[in-house]
Design a protein around this motif. Structure first.
Motif, short mmCIF file in Angstrom:
data_model
loop_
_atom_site.label_atom_id
_atom_site.label_comp_id
_atom_site.label_asym_id
_atom_site.label_seq_id
_atom_site.Cartn_x
_atom_site.Cartn_y
_atom_site.Cartn_z
N UNK A 158 0.83 -1.21 0.00
CA UNK A 158 0.00 0.00 0.00
C UNK A 158 0.87 1.27 0.00
N UNK A 159 1.89 1.28 0.85
CA UNK A 159 2.70 2.50 0.98
C UNK A 159 3.52 2.77 -0.28
N UNK A 160 4.07 1.74 -0.89
CA UNK A 160 4.82 1.94 -2.13
C UNK A 160 3.90 2.43 -3.24
N UNK A 161 2.69 1.89 -3.31
CA UNK A 161 1.73 2.38 -4.30
C UNK A 161 1.40 3.84 -4.04
N UNK A 162 1.21 4.21 -2.78
CA UNK A 162 0.99 5.63 -2.45
C UNK A 162 2.13 6.49 -2.98
N UNK A 163 3.37 6.00 -2.83
CA UNK A 163 4.53 6.78 -3.25
C UNK A 163 4.55 6.98 -4.76
N UNK A 164 4.20 5.96 -5.51
CA UNK A 164 4.11 6.11 -6.97
C UNK A 164 3.02 7.10 -7.33
N UNK A 165 1.90 7.01 -6.65
CA UNK A 165 0.80 7.94 -6.92
C UNK A 165 1.16 9.37 -6.54
N UNK A 166 2.05 9.55 -5.56
CA UNK A 166 2.48 10.89 -5.18
C UNK A 166 3.20 11.57 -6.35
N UNK A 167 3.97 10.79 -7.12
CA UNK A 167 4.62 11.35 -8.30
C UNK A 167 3.57 11.76 -9.33
N UNK A 168 2.56 10.93 -9.52
CA UNK A 168 1.48 11.29 -10.44
C UNK A 168 0.76 12.54 -9.95
N UNK A 169 0.57 12.65 -8.63
CA UNK A 169 -0.12 13.81 -8.07
C UNK A 169 0.67 15.10 -8.28
N UNK A 170 1.98 15.07 -8.03
CA UNK A 170 2.75 16.31 -8.18
C UNK A 170 2.76 16.76 -9.63
N UNK A 171 2.75 15.82 -10.56
CA UNK A 171 2.73 16.19 -11.97
C UNK A 171 1.41 16.83 -12.39
#
Length: 322
Positions: A158-171
């Motif tokens: 879950x946490x690693x997926x959150x981290x990948x999504x954080x990159x999508x969010x900042x973009x």
């Protein structure tokens, strides 16, 4: 702490055969594909930073399972142009805290997204704001042992997926140049940065200091320090679970992510670090598939190079994002 791991000349060559599951790539492609099906930004609202030179927003984005993940988005005040961005991940037990706590990257001229860690925030700092709705799977009390018997239920999926999504969010945020995004973190945060480096193909730079969850099988054999000690305690009670635990951890090992990385990286390591032992860091760095360097601090523990290392990070980062 005295030197306890391999000598530095051996560490620089240390590239062990760290096994990974045959379906490692499929496991993560399926996991991230499911997450990507949901729009990433949920809410963005201004938040006073109490710092005259930094503007801040309270961001909520959709992480694993669409769960709402909180983050602070900050940038130099009065700047409207699209800036390169740094996504930062936190150490074990720490939450995002207050918006003025981590001004370094915004003060250096970057857009900065600081991701909260779901279900953490109760051990250090000033707390977190993100619950973990999936945190009921069988396992120990700490995040590193939640759902430890099954990779599909494990906390770090879950946490690693959150981290990948954080990159999508900042973009997706205003004022960000999506072609210039770096990830950064220390300890657990360094492990997350390394995982994202192996899962996101178009990053510009990676800062991974004392990364957690690298060469995990060795780590739990050679250190009694937290949080690896939580895994050891779990296995001391659940003696029959070792094979399942080792299988689960193999899906989260930073060495496997390092083998798939494409962005340049700078690592940092203290040679007296018992929390994330040097050999586990070098195991990932020496198998990192892209350009990289390792900053070594022979007389330091988990604190590494502190401000000296931050200065080196900023100078290196400028060379990659400017």
């Amino acid at each position: 702490m005295a030197l306890f791991d391999l000598p530095l000349d051996q560490l620089r060559r240390y590239a062990p055969e760290v096994p990974e599951p045959a379906d490692f790539a499929e496991f993560w492609a399926t996991t991230l594909g499911s997450a990507a099906a949901k729009p990433v930004l949920i809410d963005v609202r201004p938040e006073p930073s109490d710092l005259a030179l930094i503007d801040c927003w309270d961001v909520t984005f959709a992480g694993f399972g669409g769960d709402p993940i909180r983050a602070w988005y900050s940038r130099p005040a009065g700047r409207s142009e699209a800036l390169p961005a740094v996504v930062e991940f936190l150490g074990y037990g720490r939450g995002r805290g207050l918006p003025h706590e981590r001004p370094t990257y915004a003060a250096a001229g970057y857009a900065h997204l600081l991701m909260d860690s779901r279900g953490q925030g109760g051990q250090y700092g000033t707390g977190g704001d993100t619950p973990d709705p999936g945190g009921s799977a069988y396992g120990g009390p700490g995040p590193v042992t939640r759902g430890l018997l099954d990779p599909a239920e494990y906390y770090y999926r879950r946490l690693i997926t959150d981290a990948v999504r954080a990159v999508e969010a900042v973009r997706a945020l205003p004022g960000v140049d999506p072609s210039r995004v770096a990830v950064a973190g220390n300890s657990q945060g360094g492990g997350l940065a390394l995982a994202v480096a192996g899962l996101v193909a178009d990053l510009s730079a990676v800062l991974s200091t004392a990364p957690f969850l690298c060469h995990v099988q060795r780590a739990i054999d050679i250190t009694d320090a937290e949080p690896y000690a939580e895994i050891v305690r779990f296995l001391a009670i659940h003696r029959e679970a070792e094979d399942d635990v080792r299988r689960t951890l193999s899906y989260m090992d930073g060495v496997a992510f390092a083998r798939r990385a494409t962005a340049p990286a700078q690592f940092g390591v203290g040679l007296r670090d018992t929390v994330c032992p040097p050999s586990t860091v070098f195991a990932a760095a020496n198998q990192y598939a892209a350009e990289h360097e390792v900053q070594v601090y022979p007389f330091n523990h988990h604190e590494g190079g502190e401000a000296v290392h931050v200065r080196r990070q900023l100078r290196w980062l400028c060379s990659k994002l400017s």
